[in-house]
Scaffold this active site. Structure first.
Site, PDB file in Angstrom:
ATOM      1  N   GLY A  21       1.936  -7.600   4.484  1.00 20.42           N
ATOM      2  CA  GLY A  21       2.481  -6.912   3.321  1.00 20.42           C
ATOM      3  C   GLY A  21       2.171  -5.440   3.428  1.00 20.42           C
ATOM      4  CG  MET A  22      -0.862  -4.089   4.330  1.00 15.50           C
ATOM      5  SD  MET A  22      -2.158  -4.450   3.157  1.00 15.50           S
ATOM      6  CE  MET A  22      -3.124  -2.969   3.187  1.00 15.50           C
ATOM      7  CG  HIS A  23       5.806  -3.815   2.207  1.00 20.62           C
ATOM      8  ND1 HIS A  23       5.478  -4.715   3.188  1.00 20.62           N
ATOM      9  CD2 HIS A  23       6.684  -4.456   1.404  1.00 20.62           C
ATOM     10  CE1 HIS A  23       6.128  -5.844   3.003  1.00 20.62           C
ATOM     11  NE2 HIS A  23       6.858  -5.718   1.925  1.00 20.62           N
ATOM     12  CB  ALA A  24       6.017  -1.211  -3.145  1.00 19.46           C
ATOM     13  NE  ARG A  77       5.329  -6.199  -1.859  1.00 19.85           N
ATOM     14  CZ  ARG A  77       6.408  -6.803  -2.342  1.00 19.85           C
ATOM     15  NH1 ARG A  77       6.856  -7.869  -1.740  1.00 19.85           N
ATOM     16  NH2 ARG A  77       7.094  -6.280  -3.344  1.00 19.85           N
TER      17      ARG A  77
END
Ligand code: TYD
Length: 132
Positions: A47-50, A95
């Protein structure tokens, strides 16, 4: 209001095993355009993104993992460990996925086709977009 929006998915079990069913418009508030799975996961967080527009429902088909959701104001964590518990993730929510068990398989139902331009992969850019 909590960032963690769980959806109880109906399970139909009998002597032959279990079955979980998900219907667009009934259990999730969007039409499903894409389905993908994460598997063979290790120690690396995912994840580590929106997303600018994308909405998703994520659940663990097998095993467990921990989701972290962050809307720039609050950061909350939830462990997914059963296929009957779906996590709704709206747009403009950062997230992260952590703590995968060896047998973890995550299924994601998405409201849009894959589009790299919809991703915000930099946390500071995400915060700046929320303030804009
Ligand atoms: P990414 O969404 O960054 O993975 P995660 O958020 O789970 O850590 O996707 C990883 C790679 O896979 C990236 O190169 C984009 C590609 N990808 C697709 O081509 N189609 C898809 O539907 C998804 C989800 C990813």
């Amino acid at each position: 209001m909590s960032l963690i929006r769980m959806v109880e998915l109906p399970a139909f079990g009998d002597g032959r095993g279990d079955l979980v069913s998900i219907e667009a418009g009934l259990h999730i508030p969007f039409a499903i355009q894409r389905v993908y799975c994460l598997y063979s996961l290790g120690d690396h967080p995912r994840g580590m993104h929106a997303h600018r527009q994308l909405q998703q429902l994520a659940f663990c088909v097998h095993g467990s993992c921990r989701f972290v959701l962050d809307d720039g104001a609050a950061r909350e964590s939830v462990v997914l460990s059963t296929p009957t518990q779906g996590l709704l993730i709206g747009n403009l929510v950062w997230r992260e996925m952590h703590d995968f068990t060896d047998d973890c398989v995550i299924m994601v139902l998405a409201s849009e086709h894959y589009n790299e331009a919809d991703y915000i992969r930099d946390y500071d850019e995400f915060l700046a977009l929320l303030k804009a």
